[in-house]
Scaffold this motif. Structure first.
Motif, mmCIF file in Angstrom:
data_model
loop_
_atom_site.group_PDB
_atom_site.id
_atom_site.type_symbol
_atom_site.label_atom_id
_atom_site.label_comp_id
_atom_site.label_asym_id
_atom_site.label_seq_id
_atom_site.Cartn_x
_atom_site.Cartn_y
_atom_site.Cartn_z
ATOM 1 N N ALA A 339 0.854 -1.229 -0.179
ATOM 2 C CA ALA A 339 0.006 -0.187 -0.282
ATOM 3 C C ALA A 339 0.838 1.305 -0.073
ATOM 4 C CB ALA A 339 -0.847 0.007 1.218
ATOM 5 N N GLU A 340 1.973 1.182 0.679
ATOM 6 C CA GLU A 340 2.832 2.494 0.720
ATOM 7 C C GLU A 340 3.562 2.541 -0.568
ATOM 8 O OE1 GLU A 340 5.529 1.071 4.082
ATOM 9 O OE2 GLU A 340 4.792 2.694 5.194
ATOM 10 N N GLY A 341 3.894 1.527 -1.232
ATOM 11 C CA GLY A 341 4.361 1.770 -2.762
ATOM 12 C C GLY A 341 3.522 2.140 -3.552
ATOM 13 N N LEU A 342 2.124 1.670 -3.505
ATOM 14 C CA LEU A 342 1.165 2.311 -4.295
ATOM 15 C C LEU A 342 0.656 3.771 -3.915
ATOM 16 C CD1 LEU A 342 -1.542 -0.584 -4.161
ATOM 17 C CD2 LEU A 342 -0.390 0.286 -6.220
ATOM 18 N N SER A 343 0.834 4.143 -2.849
ATOM 19 C CA SER A 343 0.685 5.700 -2.573
ATOM 20 C C SER A 343 1.550 6.538 -3.424
ATOM 21 C CB SER A 343 0.602 5.972 -0.902
ATOM 22 O OG SER A 343 1.984 5.926 -0.491
ATOM 23 N N MET A 344 2.948 5.880 -3.239
ATOM 24 C CA MET A 344 4.049 6.802 -4.130
ATOM 25 C C MET A 344 3.658 6.498 -5.563
ATOM 26 S SD MET A 344 7.394 5.827 -1.664
ATOM 27 C CE MET A 344 7.381 4.029 -1.588
ATOM 28 N N LEU A 345 3.350 5.596 -5.911
ATOM 29 C CA LEU A 345 3.093 5.211 -7.308
ATOM 30 C C LEU A 345 1.910 6.534 -7.715
ATOM 31 C CD1 LEU A 345 3.854 3.662 -9.953
ATOM 32 C CD2 LEU A 345 1.829 2.095 -9.346
ATOM 33 N N ILE A 346 0.917 6.330 -6.984
ATOM 34 C CA ILE A 346 -0.274 7.302 -7.283
ATOM 35 C C ILE A 346 0.185 8.875 -7.233
ATOM 36 C CG2 ILE A 346 -2.411 8.139 -6.906
ATOM 37 C CD1 ILE A 346 -2.939 5.105 -5.764
ATOM 38 N N SER A 347 0.898 8.997 -6.423
ATOM 39 C CA SER A 347 1.434 10.480 -6.391
ATOM 40 C C SER A 347 2.302 10.769 -7.386
ATOM 41 C CB SER A 347 2.407 10.717 -5.096
ATOM 42 O OG SER A 347 1.644 10.283 -3.687
ATOM 43 N N THR A 348 3.004 9.947 -7.832
ATOM 44 C CA THR A 348 3.838 10.149 -9.227
ATOM 45 C C THR A 348 2.910 10.331 -10.436
ATOM 46 O OG1 THR A 348 5.904 8.958 -8.274
ATOM 47 C CG2 THR A 348 5.724 9.354 -10.511
ATOM 48 N N GLN A 349 2.156 9.260 -10.531
ATOM 49 C CA GLN A 349 1.014 9.406 -11.702
ATOM 50 C C GLN A 349 0.318 10.635 -11.532
ATOM 51 O OE1 GLN A 349 -0.683 5.338 -11.236
ATOM 52 N NE2 GLN A 349 0.609 4.776 -12.854
ATOM 53 N N LEU A 350 -0.266 11.005 -10.350
ATOM 54 C CA LEU A 350 -1.010 12.384 -10.292
ATOM 55 C C LEU A 350 -0.212 13.260 -10.759
ATOM 56 C CD1 LEU A 350 -2.815 11.770 -6.772
ATOM 57 C CD2 LEU A 350 -3.907 11.891 -9.161
ATOM 58 N N GLU A 351 1.070 13.470 -10.364
ATOM 59 C CA GLU A 351 1.842 14.766 -10.905
ATOM 60 C C GLU A 351 2.063 14.547 -12.487
ATOM 61 O OE1 GLU A 351 5.558 15.425 -8.671
ATOM 62 O OE2 GLU A 351 4.898 14.162 -7.083
#
Length: 555
Positions: A339-351
């Motif tokens: 889940a932590e990895g996904l939150s970082m991934l989504i943060s990057t994708q949102l950017e």
């Protein structure tokens, strides 16, 4: 001798059982799977292996003053698996303990010295061992230490007590000691290496799952479509019941597994979510009955939840990712890390999804075209490269992920900045490392940058597009690949930077059209126009006998 061998092999079971039991502790698993140990890790490992050696001494069998034991298993395993510091400390502790536990024994001095020397000797195998050969080195380590011990027993017997007694001791205990310790070291190493391999396999599976989610969700981010589809993908992958994405005030996307679950509001109300938005740290709910009230915003059988922050840039919190489950059991570490990895991934994708807004704010219109070009295809190719390495080489896949993170973050954060040359080269190296993972030795890059110009400032995204142009349109166009040389030299108050390759070369028409339209070299034209705007002169492009040379001036 047969009875002695049988008894010491039986005692060997205690050491194996202790090692197996120790590896089941999560803290031990975390330590053994590290690449680099800190001081605390070294102390804990030294204590454990010293304890293993001491137990080996105490479970030994007395024979004419000698102790037939498995002490040196702990010494050998410490040196091979944990490195010189732990191995030497364990050898010293085991040796001194052996000396004082039975100081009057005729073999005390010999055995003590052998254990201390063994800590140094086996530590030399640390850099040579891997998952496939550790048990072989382990067997030889046990064999070497016990032979040192037997030799010293004969030497000390000859000079200090009775050579005949020493010969009898060695003749009787040699085979049992060699067999028990050599086999014991191999078995304990196999147990620990199996733990490390299992941890890496688990990490590989998590990385693969994260990449699968990224591959599925990336098109929705790129097209600017509803984030509800992204929530659906995450829900199905993590077996959650409800997935929610929020900004700092409202729920902006969600997906529920069935009509059993419904959201009754759109504004953030729970204190737990507000806590995450304020602190930037994840919160896990469901451990205490008092936390059940936090799930009242969702109708349905929800009993646990992970709430994770989403970031814009490095530190600015822009929302949360919330994963709801229907079990009251503690959320596993595997799901937490994923889940932590996904939150970082989504943060990057949102950017990434906001790149169009960032480009619209850029002063240079050509920079917008460059950014549009470098993101989607390169990102997809990098993700496929990472996916191919997940099963066969997890460490390599993690390395590529770090390079991709460096590359993307540089592009997102430095669109209109002037940065030191050395920083621009870091982004170039990240790009090259990703491409080398795909094309191997076909791509070679050399750097010749004097230290006196490393900190000279230049606009961001100047060198990397030129290197990419050399790689894509130069060296990769020929079967054998080639080399790109990035060099620089001081020139007046500024510097001249040169990118030279030995690829197929650039066409004269492309050089002639540099100030007009270059359909296939938009990055080249972009850099040329930006340099002209800033310094009055753009790129100097030369067609070589083999390859292309591009130079520009900065100050």
């Amino acid at each position: 001798m047969f009875e002695l061998t049988s008894r010491i092999l039986n005692n060997l079971g205690y050491i194996i059982a202790l090692a197996f039991f120790f590896t089941k502790f999560k803290s031990a698993q975390d330590i053994f799977t590290k690449k680099i140990y800190n001081k605390k890790d070294i102390i804990l490992l030294s204590i454990f292996f010293s304890f293993l050696s001491i137990i080996g001494t105490y479970t030994g069998i007395e024979y004419k003053g000698a102790i037939v034991n498995t002490r040196n298993i702990g010494v050998a395993v410490a040196g091979i698996i944990a490195g010189p510091q732990v191995g030497i400390i364990t050898g010293i502790v085991a040796g001194f303990h052996r000396f004082f536990v039975d100081i009057h024994s005729p073999t005390t001095v010999a055995c003590s010295i052998a254990s201390i020397v063994g800590g140094f000797v086996t530590s030399g195998f640390y850099q040579k061992t891997n998952e496939k050969n550790c048990y072989i080195y382990g067997f030889f380590s046990g064999f070497i230490i016990e032979n040192i011990s037997m030799f010293l027993i004969l030497v000390t017997g000859y000079y200090f007590y009775s050579f005949e007694v020493a010969k009898d001791i060695v003749k009787t205990i040699y085979l049992p000691m060699i067999l028990a310790n050599a086999l014991g070291v191999s078995i304990v190493l196999i147990i620990i290496e199996d733990l490390i391999s299992e941890k890496e396999r688990s990490a590989g599976k998590q990385a693969k799952l994260a990449l699968e989610i990224a591959n599925k969700s990336l098109p929705f981010f790129r097209k600017g479509e509803s984030l509800n589809e992204v929530c659906k993908i995450i829900l199905e992958s993590l077996e959650a019941k409800v997935v929610v994405i929020t900004d700092t005030e409202y729920i902006i996307a969600s997906h529920v597994i069935s009509n059993e679950y419904t959201l009754d509001h759109c504004k953030i109300k729970s204190n737990a979510t507000k806590q995450v938005l304020n602190s930037g740290e994840l919160v896990i709910l469901g451990k205490e009955e008092s936390e059940v009230s936090s799930f009242q915003c969702i109708n349905g059988n929800i009993k646990s939840c992970i709430i994770l922050p989403l970031f814009q840039g490095e530190k600015k919190i822009c929302g949360t990712l919330k994963l709801y489950f229907d079990t009251s059991k503690l959320i596993t570490s595997r799901k937490k890390y994923l889940a932590e990895g996904l939150s970082m991934l989504i943060s990057t994708q949102l950017e990434l999804s906001n790149i169009e807004n960032l480009k619209a704010m850029a002063k240079d219109a050509e920079l917008r075209a460059l950014q549009t070009q470098i993101n989607p295809h390169f990102l997809f190719n990098a993700l496929h490269t990472i996916s191919s390495f997940v099963r066969i080489n997890p460490d390599k896949s993690r390395e590529i992920i770090l390079n991709l993170s460096t590359y993307l973050r540089y592009n997102l954060e430095n669109t209109s900045k002037h940065l030191p040359l050395i920083k621009e080269l870091e982004q170039v190296k990240a790009y090259i490392n990703i491409e080398k993972a795909r094309f191997g030795d076909k791509i070679n890059v050399e750097y010749d940058i004097p230290s006196e110009i490393e900190n000279i400032e230049l606009p961001s995204l100047i060198i990397q597009p030129l290197v990419e142009n050399s790689v894509k349109h130069g060296i990769l166009k020929q079967r054998e690949g080639g080399t790109v040389l990035i060099s620089g030299k001081q020139y007046g108050k500024g510097a001249i930077i040169t990118i030279e390759d030995n690829g197929v070369g650039i066409s004269e028409q492309t050089i002639a059209d540099i100030d007009t339209k270059i359909d296939k070299s938009i990055g080249l034209k972009n850099v040329h126009n930006r340099l002209k705007l800033l310094y009055g002169k753009g790129l100097v492009i030369e067609k070589l006998n083999q390859g292309t040379k591009i130079s520009f001036y900065i100050e």
